[in-house]
Design an enzyme around this catalytic site. Structure first.
Site, PDB file in Angstrom:
ATOM      1  N   LYS A  14       0.669  -1.497  -0.020  1.00  0.00           N
ATOM      2  CA  LYS A  14       0.213  -0.319  -0.165  1.00  0.00           C
ATOM      3  C   LYS A  14       0.648   1.048   0.124  1.00  0.00           C
ATOM      4  O   LYS A  14       0.796   1.914  -0.531  1.00  0.00           O
ATOM      5  CB  LYS A  14      -0.744  -0.214   0.987  1.00  0.00           C
ATOM      6  CG  LYS A  14      -2.279  -1.627   1.569  1.00  0.00           C
ATOM      7  CD  LYS A  14      -2.876  -1.202   2.705  1.00  0.00           C
ATOM      8  CE  LYS A  14      -2.008  -1.212   3.881  1.00  0.00           C
ATOM      9  NZ  LYS A  14      -1.538  -2.538   4.423  1.00  0.00           N
ATOM     10  N   ARG A  89      -9.698   0.961   8.016  1.00  0.00           N
ATOM     11  CA  ARG A  89      -9.239  -0.594   8.950  1.00  0.00           C
ATOM     12  C   ARG A  89     -10.352  -1.431   9.591  1.00  0.00           C
ATOM     13  O   ARG A  89     -10.047  -2.908   9.553  1.00  0.00           O
ATOM     14  CB  ARG A  89      -8.267  -0.608  10.053  1.00  0.00           C
ATOM     15  CG  ARG A  89      -6.564  -0.268   8.955  1.00  0.00           C
ATOM     16  CD  ARG A  89      -6.545  -1.380   8.505  1.00  0.00           C
ATOM     17  NE  ARG A  89      -4.932  -1.696   9.051  1.00  0.00           N
ATOM     18  CZ  ARG A  89      -3.529  -0.931   9.149  1.00  0.00           C
ATOM     19  NH1 ARG A  89      -3.220   0.064   8.185  1.00  0.00           N
ATOM     20  NH2 ARG A  89      -2.630  -1.785   9.526  1.00  0.00           N
ATOM     21  N   ARG A 128      11.880  -5.978   4.553  1.00  0.00           N
ATOM     22  CA  ARG A 128      11.689  -3.861   3.859  1.00  0.00           C
ATOM     23  C   ARG A 128      12.728  -3.465   5.302  1.00  0.00           C
ATOM     24  O   ARG A 128      12.766  -3.208   6.159  1.00  0.00           O
ATOM     25  CB  ARG A 128      10.057  -3.456   4.799  1.00  0.00           C
ATOM     26  CG  ARG A 128       9.641  -2.499   4.539  1.00  0.00           C
ATOM     27  CD  ARG A 128       8.548  -2.204   4.851  1.00  0.00           C
ATOM     28  NE  ARG A 128       7.719  -2.650   6.052  1.00  0.00           N
ATOM     29  CZ  ARG A 128       6.338  -1.975   6.024  1.00  0.00           C
ATOM     30  NH1 ARG A 128       5.603  -1.753   5.105  1.00  0.00           N
ATOM     31  NH2 ARG A 128       5.871  -2.807   6.955  1.00  0.00           N
ATOM     32  N   ARG A 161      11.042  -1.765  10.866  1.00  0.00           N
ATOM     33  CA  ARG A 161      10.481  -0.922  11.568  1.00  0.00           C
ATOM     34  C   ARG A 161      10.387  -1.511  12.951  1.00  0.00           C
ATOM     35  O   ARG A 161      10.878  -3.673  12.752  1.00  0.00           O
ATOM     36  CB  ARG A 161       8.823  -0.853  10.966  1.00  0.00           C
ATOM     37  CG  ARG A 161       8.563   0.790  10.600  1.00  0.00           C
ATOM     38  CD  ARG A 161       7.887   0.414   9.069  1.00  0.00           C
ATOM     39  NE  ARG A 161       6.059  -0.162   9.918  1.00  0.00           N
ATOM     40  CZ  ARG A 161       5.135  -0.079   9.243  1.00  0.00           C
ATOM     41  NH1 ARG A 161       5.082  -0.362   8.648  1.00  0.00           N
ATOM     42  NH2 ARG A 161       4.059  -1.290   9.559  1.00  0.00           N
ATOM     43  N   ARG A 172      -0.407  -9.361  13.281  1.00  0.00           N
ATOM     44  CA  ARG A 172      -0.698  -8.421  13.178  1.00  0.00           C
ATOM     45  C   ARG A 172      -1.616  -8.692  11.582  1.00  0.00           C
ATOM     46  O   ARG A 172      -2.880  -8.423  11.211  1.00  0.00           O
ATOM     47  CB  ARG A 172       0.577  -7.541  11.685  1.00  0.00           C
ATOM     48  CG  ARG A 172       1.092  -6.211  12.867  1.00  0.00           C
ATOM     49  CD  ARG A 172       2.341  -5.998  12.211  1.00  0.00           C
ATOM     50  NE  ARG A 172       2.219  -5.255  11.188  1.00  0.00           N
ATOM     51  CZ  ARG A 172       3.164  -4.679  10.174  1.00  0.00           C
ATOM     52  NH1 ARG A 172       4.293  -5.078  10.487  1.00  0.00           N
ATOM     53  NH2 ARG A 172       2.906  -4.346   8.941  1.00  0.00           N
TER      54      ARG A 172
HETATM   55  P1  AP5 Z   1       5.125  -1.616   1.730  1.00  0.00           P
HETATM   56  O1  AP5 Z   1       4.919  -0.736   0.474  1.00  0.00           O
HETATM   57  O2  AP5 Z   1       6.202  -1.264   3.012  1.00  0.00           O
HETATM   58  O3  AP5 Z   1       3.102  -1.971   2.058  1.00  0.00           O
HETATM   59  P2  AP5 Z   1       2.292  -1.901   3.038  1.00  0.00           P
HETATM   60  O4  AP5 Z   1       0.371  -2.569   2.512  1.00  0.00           O
HETATM   61  O5  AP5 Z   1       2.444  -0.481   3.171  1.00  0.00           O
HETATM   62  O6  AP5 Z   1       2.704  -2.538   4.745  1.00  0.00           O
HETATM   63  P3  AP5 Z   1       2.301  -2.125   6.354  1.00  0.00           P
HETATM   64  O7  AP5 Z   1       3.416  -2.753   6.773  1.00  0.00           O
HETATM   65  O8  AP5 Z   1       2.889  -0.358   5.997  1.00  0.00           O
HETATM   66  O9  AP5 Z   1       1.217  -2.002   6.394  1.00  0.00           O
HETATM   67  P4  AP5 Z   1       0.080  -1.637   7.506  1.00  0.00           P
HETATM   68  O10 AP5 Z   1      -1.212  -2.075   7.149  1.00  0.00           O
HETATM   69  O11 AP5 Z   1       0.325  -3.385   7.906  1.00  0.00           O
HETATM   70  O12 AP5 Z   1       1.576  -1.255   8.224  1.00  0.00           O
HETATM   71  P5  AP5 Z   1       0.716   0.548   8.882  1.00  0.00           P
HETATM   72  O13 AP5 Z   1       1.332   1.421   9.057  1.00  0.00           O
HETATM   73  O14 AP5 Z   1       0.370   0.898   7.946  1.00  0.00           O
HETATM   74  O15 AP5 Z   1       6.105  -3.195   1.096  1.00  0.00           O
HETATM   75  C1  AP5 Z   1       5.912  -3.655   1.780  1.00  0.00           C
HETATM   76  C2  AP5 Z   1       7.459  -4.677   1.485  1.00  0.00           C
HETATM   77  O16 AP5 Z   1       7.022  -5.000   0.403  1.00  0.00           O
HETATM   78  C3  AP5 Z   1       9.029  -3.305   1.169  1.00  0.00           C
HETATM   79  O17 AP5 Z   1       9.916  -3.912   1.399  1.00  0.00           O
HETATM   80  C4  AP5 Z   1       8.203  -3.365  -0.299  1.00  0.00           C
HETATM   81  O18 AP5 Z   1       9.494  -2.381  -1.064  1.00  0.00           O
HETATM   82  C5  AP5 Z   1       7.724  -4.962  -1.002  1.00  0.00           C
HETATM   83  N1  AP5 Z   1       7.244  -4.362  -2.123  1.00  0.00           N
HETATM   84  C6  AP5 Z   1       6.119  -3.440  -2.211  1.00  0.00           C
HETATM   85  N2  AP5 Z   1       4.954  -4.083  -4.143  1.00  0.00           N
HETATM   86  C7  AP5 Z   1       5.712  -5.548  -3.474  1.00  0.00           C
HETATM   87  C8  AP5 Z   1       6.110  -6.132  -4.851  1.00  0.00           C
HETATM   88  N3  AP5 Z   1       4.506  -5.964  -5.809  1.00  0.00           N
HETATM   89  N4  AP5 Z   1       6.571  -7.395  -5.219  1.00  0.00           N
HETATM   90  C9  AP5 Z   1       7.373  -7.860  -4.244  1.00  0.00           C
HETATM   91  N5  AP5 Z   1       7.514  -6.157  -3.249  1.00  0.00           N
HETATM   92  C10 AP5 Z   1       7.136  -5.757  -3.153  1.00  0.00           C
HETATM   93  O19 AP5 Z   1       0.000   0.101  10.102  1.00  0.00           O
HETATM   94  C11 AP5 Z   1       0.936  -0.129  11.508  1.00  0.00           C
HETATM   95  C12 AP5 Z   1      -0.499   0.136  12.614  1.00  0.00           C
HETATM   96  O20 AP5 Z   1      -0.380   1.156  13.464  1.00  0.00           O
HETATM   97  C13 AP5 Z   1      -1.206  -1.225  12.547  1.00  0.00           C
HETATM   98  O21 AP5 Z   1      -0.501  -2.509  12.712  1.00  0.00           O
HETATM   99  C14 AP5 Z   1      -1.692  -0.662  13.709  1.00  0.00           C
HETATM  100  O22 AP5 Z   1      -1.540  -0.756  14.949  1.00  0.00           O
HETATM  101  C15 AP5 Z   1      -1.677   1.045  13.411  1.00  0.00           C
HETATM  102  N6  AP5 Z   1      -2.442   1.459  12.658  1.00  0.00           N
HETATM  103  C16 AP5 Z   1      -2.717   2.059  11.458  1.00  0.00           C
HETATM  104  N7  AP5 Z   1      -3.270   2.069  10.739  1.00  0.00           N
HETATM  105  C17 AP5 Z   1      -4.921   1.487  12.019  1.00  0.00           C
HETATM  106  C18 AP5 Z   1      -6.154   1.590  11.499  1.00  0.00           C
HETATM  107  N8  AP5 Z   1      -6.823   2.248  10.225  1.00  0.00           N
HETATM  108  N9  AP5 Z   1      -6.373   1.885  12.286  1.00  0.00           N
HETATM  109  C19 AP5 Z   1      -6.039   0.902  13.652  1.00  0.00           C
HETATM  110  N10 AP5 Z   1      -5.399   0.551  13.863  1.00  0.00           N
HETATM  111  C20 AP5 Z   1      -3.798   1.369  12.832  1.00  0.00           C
END
Ligand code: AP5
Length: 222
Positions: A14, A89, A128, A161, A172
């Protein structure tokens, strides 16, 4: 105002795709995870509150999350729209967003679900690295930086991270996929949901997303 929502499992890509779409479409990328990580780094009250949830791989409570997102969405740079990454979410978050947008006479334009098999997720997240300054995303396997340990864009140090440890990634996935299914069902019902195969290389996923966002007339010609 054009509001796009990016949905997908942790590590689905994402953030990677949101950064490209934001540059291409000229609207800001707003990620609740980035807002929370900034609060943790700054040591604010919000940061101390959300850190416990993030460390356990659990969702932060809806009240806190909706407040911080709607506040950010009211900033002047989002007046023409935004790409929301990691929000909503839960169904309650989706409904709160709908209510806010209805007040502005719009709705979610597209909810783009980046679909990746869970067996790929742990591998992706263990490779990552993100930059300290702005969260630009790299991967040792699929997107390495030009210089080891430095961001290509702002040259800040690359870090891992805390919640990318294998056991937290599994927590997660275990705790968040059910709610994600409900959010997808919500947008299926509104007609905004589009599924995109996120198992392909990064550039191909970007193309598929841009194709969905192109006006229908342009797609027929192209
Ligand atoms: P990346 O683009 O970083 O993936 P992402 O989907 O953004 O992953 P996140 O871990 O950031 O998502 P998340 O939803 O768990 O975390 P968030 O920060 O929102 O890609 C991942 C890796 O793969 C990278 O190394 C990239 O280079 C590689 N890659 C990408 N595309 C690829 C492809 N096509 N092929 C190969 N490799 C690829 O949330 C963190 C925490 O915050 C949550 O656990 C929760 O506690 C809290 N939180 C955040 N938002 C909320 C909410 N709305 N409600 C409640 N809690 C929340």
């Amino acid at each position: 105002m054009r509001v796009l929502v990016l949905l997908g499992a942790p590590g689905a890509g994402k953030g990677t795709q949101a950064q490209v779409l934001a540059r291409t479409l000229g609207i800001p990328h707003i990620a609740t995870g980035d807002l929370f990580r900034a609060a943790v780094r700054e040591g604010t009250t919000l940061g101390r509150e959300v850190k416990e949830y993030m460390d356990r791989g659990e969702l932060v409570p809806d009240g806190v999350t909706v407040g911080i997102l709607l506040d950010r969405l009211s900033a002047s740079d989002a007046r023409d729209g935004a790409i929301l990454d990691g929000f909503p979410r839960t169904r309650a978050q989706a409904e709160a967003l709908d209510a806010e947008l209805a007040g502005r006479g719009v709705g979610v334009d597209r909810a783009l679900y980046i679909d990746v098999p869970s067996e790929d997720i742990v591998r992706r997240l263990s490779g990552r690295w993100i930059c300290e300054a702005a969260g630009h995303v790299y991967n040792v396997a699929s997107r390495p930086p030009r210089a080891a340990g430095r961001c290509d864009i702002d040259e800040s140090a690359l870090v891992q991270r805390d919640d990318d440890r294998a056991e937290t990634v599994r927590a997660r996935l275990g705790q968040q996929m059910g709610a994600l299914g409900e959010v997808a069902a919500h947008y299926r019902a509104t007609g905004a949901l589009v599924m995109v195969d996120g198992g392909k290389p990064i550039a191909e996923v970007t193309e598929a997303l841009l194709d969905v966002l192109r006006p229908a007339a342009e797609r027929r010609v192209g």
